[in-house]
Design a protein around this motif. Structure first.
Motif, mmCIF file in Angstrom:
data_model
loop_
_atom_site.group_PDB
_atom_site.id
_atom_site.type_symbol
_atom_site.label_atom_id
_atom_site.label_comp_id
_atom_site.label_asym_id
_atom_site.label_seq_id
_atom_site.Cartn_x
_atom_site.Cartn_y
_atom_site.Cartn_z
ATOM 1 N N GLU A 35 0.840 -1.201 0.000
ATOM 2 C CA GLU A 35 0.000 0.000 0.000
ATOM 3 C C GLU A 35 0.879 1.257 0.000
ATOM 4 O O GLU A 35 2.024 1.210 0.449
ATOM 5 N N ARG A 42 -6.238 -0.422 10.930
ATOM 6 C CA ARG A 42 -7.466 -0.554 10.126
ATOM 7 C C ARG A 42 -8.754 -0.321 10.913
ATOM 8 O O ARG A 42 -9.749 0.113 10.327
ATOM 9 N N LYS A 47 -15.018 3.000 11.464
ATOM 10 C CA LYS A 47 -15.543 3.745 12.624
ATOM 11 C C LYS A 47 -15.315 5.240 12.371
ATOM 12 O O LYS A 47 -15.971 5.810 11.498
HETATM 13 C C1 FAD Z 1 -12.512 -2.121 8.480
HETATM 14 C C2 FAD Z 1 -11.849 -2.977 9.520
HETATM 15 C C3 FAD Z 1 -12.171 -2.786 10.867
HETATM 16 C C4 FAD Z 1 -11.562 -3.581 11.838
HETATM 17 N N1 FAD Z 1 -11.895 -3.374 13.149
HETATM 18 C C5 FAD Z 1 -11.287 -4.111 14.104
HETATM 19 C C6 FAD Z 1 -11.581 -3.900 15.483
HETATM 20 O O1 FAD Z 1 -12.437 -3.071 15.833
HETATM 21 N N2 FAD Z 1 -10.913 -4.625 16.412
HETATM 22 C C7 FAD Z 1 -9.962 -5.545 16.056
HETATM 23 O O2 FAD Z 1 -9.363 -6.192 16.924
HETATM 24 N N3 FAD Z 1 -9.673 -5.780 14.751
HETATM 25 C C8 FAD Z 1 -10.305 -5.084 13.772
HETATM 26 N N4 FAD Z 1 -10.008 -5.312 12.458
HETATM 27 C C9 FAD Z 1 -9.059 -6.385 12.112
HETATM 28 C C10 FAD Z 1 -7.624 -5.910 12.183
HETATM 29 O O3 FAD Z 1 -7.474 -4.660 11.610
HETATM 30 C C11 FAD Z 1 -6.769 -6.944 11.461
HETATM 31 O O4 FAD Z 1 -6.906 -8.156 12.172
HETATM 32 C C12 FAD Z 1 -5.310 -6.524 11.396
HETATM 33 O O5 FAD Z 1 -5.180 -5.340 10.658
HETATM 34 C C13 FAD Z 1 -4.490 -7.621 10.745
HETATM 35 O O6 FAD Z 1 -3.207 -7.169 10.529
HETATM 36 P P1 FAD Z 1 -2.209 -7.917 9.535
HETATM 37 O O7 FAD Z 1 -0.919 -7.206 9.638
HETATM 38 O O8 FAD Z 1 -2.260 -9.368 9.771
HETATM 39 O O9 FAD Z 1 -2.823 -7.734 8.083
HETATM 40 P P2 FAD Z 1 -3.101 -6.428 7.243
HETATM 41 O O10 FAD Z 1 -3.440 -5.308 8.150
HETATM 42 O O11 FAD Z 1 -4.083 -6.832 6.204
HETATM 43 O O12 FAD Z 1 -1.711 -6.073 6.555
HETATM 44 C C14 FAD Z 1 -1.148 -6.821 5.529
HETATM 45 C C15 FAD Z 1 -0.447 -5.882 4.575
HETATM 46 O O13 FAD Z 1 0.394 -6.642 3.734
HETATM 47 C C16 FAD Z 1 0.343 -6.102 2.437
HETATM 48 N N5 FAD Z 1 0.799 -7.139 1.491
HETATM 49 C C17 FAD Z 1 0.146 -8.261 1.145
HETATM 50 N N6 FAD Z 1 0.863 -8.995 0.256
HETATM 51 C C18 FAD Z 1 2.005 -8.310 0.054
HETATM 52 C C19 FAD Z 1 3.155 -8.535 -0.762
HETATM 53 N N7 FAD Z 1 3.273 -9.625 -1.527
HETATM 54 N N8 FAD Z 1 4.132 -7.602 -0.765
HETATM 55 C C20 FAD Z 1 4.032 -6.511 0.024
HETATM 56 N N9 FAD Z 1 2.965 -6.243 0.820
HETATM 57 C C21 FAD Z 1 1.972 -7.122 0.829
HETATM 58 C C22 FAD Z 1 -1.102 -5.723 2.287
HETATM 59 O O14 FAD Z 1 -1.317 -4.811 1.249
HETATM 60 C C23 FAD Z 1 -1.381 -5.133 3.660
HETATM 61 O O15 FAD Z 1 -1.081 -3.759 3.683
HETATM 62 C C24 FAD Z 1 -10.605 -4.553 11.456
HETATM 63 C C25 FAD Z 1 -10.294 -4.736 10.101
HETATM 64 C C26 FAD Z 1 -10.901 -3.964 9.146
HETATM 65 C C27 FAD Z 1 -10.557 -4.168 7.689
#
Ligand code: FAD
Length: 411
Positions: A35, A42, A47
């Motif tokens: 991104e 997120r 919200k």
């Molecule tokens: C709208 C929304 C509201 C939420 N509200 C809550 C809440 O109230 N409470 C709560 O506990 N959780 C909430 N969540 C869930 C929480 O945000 C997620 O569980 C958390 O963000 C997960 O983090 P992550 O790092 O695993 O994945 P992500 O945040 O999805 O990050 C992964 C990143 O990796 C990048 N990526 C993927 N593949 C590649 C690649 N090959 N090369 C480079 N980059 C790559 C993606 O583009 C992304 O930016 C919410 C999620 C959303 C979408």
């Protein structure tokens, strides 16, 4: 030393970098994130951001200088497209190729690639006005279409859908939530909570339709005009928000031959089936942290943070098992739902407080032991039960229903 390469600049990726430095790791750390933003949170996207009370910058965990001072390279707008393990002629553990032609060598590799919103595969799903909600780009687009639209249909009564519905109501939109299940959030909360949420959203002016499939999104001139339900009804809409879950990104893991099962399979130490590679966050499935039994995917900030810390500890050679208590929150307008533990396989629920007062908690038991609590606008119950659960204690079910009774955790 080529250091650690973290693929994915989300909650888990950023946390892993912070934790590595806190744990004294002093080799190079690179985060590659597809991104165009530095790592950001997120939860506000469904919200505060949708009411306009949070701007993009306020979502960033840290300012760019912070990463520079920490010695963490953050490469935004770059995607890892291929990973080769083994190092060949070099002593590196592997190399990663980026979509801009760049190549990064690494000694340690972490996959923190998250997931993408599950897409609807029905006629009209491509029409303008149909929105998903995962990224800042999605939220900016949704804000824009909300500006222009008056009638919103949310497909999917999950957390993201219900939060977005509440925010659209705050903006005085006419909102309908369409849920295929016969109650809201049926896989994660007891019927007391499902029924309360449906009633509470209805009280706030949202139309909630349960047990309704969607067969098509209809419109004219490539713009959405309505949502066709399985019973043939057409619900008018000029904005459609699709919140039907998330699909973990598995392409890199699969190309590396890692074990996957609707998520990258990791052990309690965040090690994938190739112990040289760790993974954390929404992209993983892992042993249930409360029981160690079965594989679960926990899509939450808590899990992304705690599992990323575990992954960092594994990288620095001080592994510890990921057994932290799952917890989650969901703010649906003024309804604050807090959840701790996992409400799975329970055989008893006890209600404390009254749903009509909009202040209550549901305590979940299995064989008379507390396994989870879901609290609506009752933070004290939540904190007490969460503390008890995280200390391996229980709260005896007797007395829970009596609001005047003091709750005392026991072993
Ligand atoms: C709208 C929304 C509201 C939420 N509200 C809550 C809440 O109230 N409470 C709560 O506990 N959780 C909430 N969540 C869930 C929480 O945000 C997620 O569980 C958390 O963000 C997960 O983090 P992550 O790092 O695993 O994945 P992500 O945040 O999805 O990050 C992964 C990143 O990796 C990048 N990526 C993927 N593949 C590649 C690649 N090959 N090369 C480079 N980059 C790559 C993606 O583009 C992304 O930016 C919410 C999620 C959303 C979408």
């Amino acid at each position: 030393m080529s250091g650690t390469l973290i693929v994915g600049g989300g909650q888990a990726g950023a946390q892993a970098a912070f934790s590595l430095r806190e744990m004294g790791y002093n080799a190079k750390i690179t985060i590659v994130g597809s991104e165009p933003h530095p790592p950001y949170q997120r939860p506000p996207l469904s919200k505060a951001f949708l009411t306009g009370s949070a701007d993009q910058e306020s979502l960033h965990f840290r300012k760019p200088e912070y990463y520079v001072n920490l010695g963490v390279d953050v490469l935004c707008s770059r995607r890892v497209i291929d990973i080769e393990l083994g190092g060949g002629a070099t002593d590196m553990a592997g190399i990663a190729r980026l979509n801009d032609g760049g190549v990064k060598g690494f000694d340690n590799l972490m996959l923190a690639v998250g997931g993408r919103p599950r897409r609807l595969d029905i006629p009209g799903a491509h029409l303008a006005g149909v929105c998903y909600l995962r990224t800042i780009a999605d939220a900016v687009k949704l804000l824009d279409v909300l500006e222009q639209g008056a009638t919103v249909v949310v497909i999917g009564g999950g957390f993201v859908g219900l939060e977005a519905a509440a925010m659209a109501r705050r903006r005085n939109k006419h909102v309908t939530v369409v849920e295929v299940g016969d109650r809201l959030l049926s896989r994660v909360v007891a019927s007391e909570v499902s029924n309360f949420l449906a009633d509470a959203h209805i009280r706030r002016g949202t139309n909630v339709l349960l047990g309704c499939g969607v067969t098509a999104i209809e419109g004219e001139c490539e713009r959405v005009g309505g949502v066709r339900l399985s019973d043939g009804t057409l619900i008018p809409a000029d904005v459609v928000i699709v919140g039907v879950g998330m699909t973990p990104r598995l392409d890199l893991a699969e190309s590396l031959g890692l074990e996957t099962a609707d998520g990258i399979v990791v052990d309690a130490f965040a090690r994938t089936s190739d112990p040289r590679i760790v993974a954390a966050g929404d992209c993983t499935v892992m042993p249930n942290p409360m029981t160690g039994v079965g594989l679960v995917r926990l899509e939450s900030v808590q899990n992304a943070v705690d599992q990323a810390k575990v992954a960092a500890a594994t990288i620095v050679g001080r592994p510890y098992a990921h057994t932290s208590l799952p917890w989650f929150w969901s703010n649906q307008g003024d309804i604050k739902l807090q959840m701790a533990g996992l409400a799975e396989g329970y055989d008893q629920t006890v209600l404390r407080g009254s749903t009509s007062s909009e202040k209550f908690s549901v305590f979940y038991y299995k064989d008379r032991r507390l396994v989870a609590v879901h609290a609506v606008n009752r933070p004290k119950d939540y904190m007490l039960a969460r503390k008890a659960l995280s200390q391996g204690m229980t709260v005896p079910p007797e007395g829970v229903a009596d609001e005047a009774a003091l709750l005392v955790p026991t072993a």
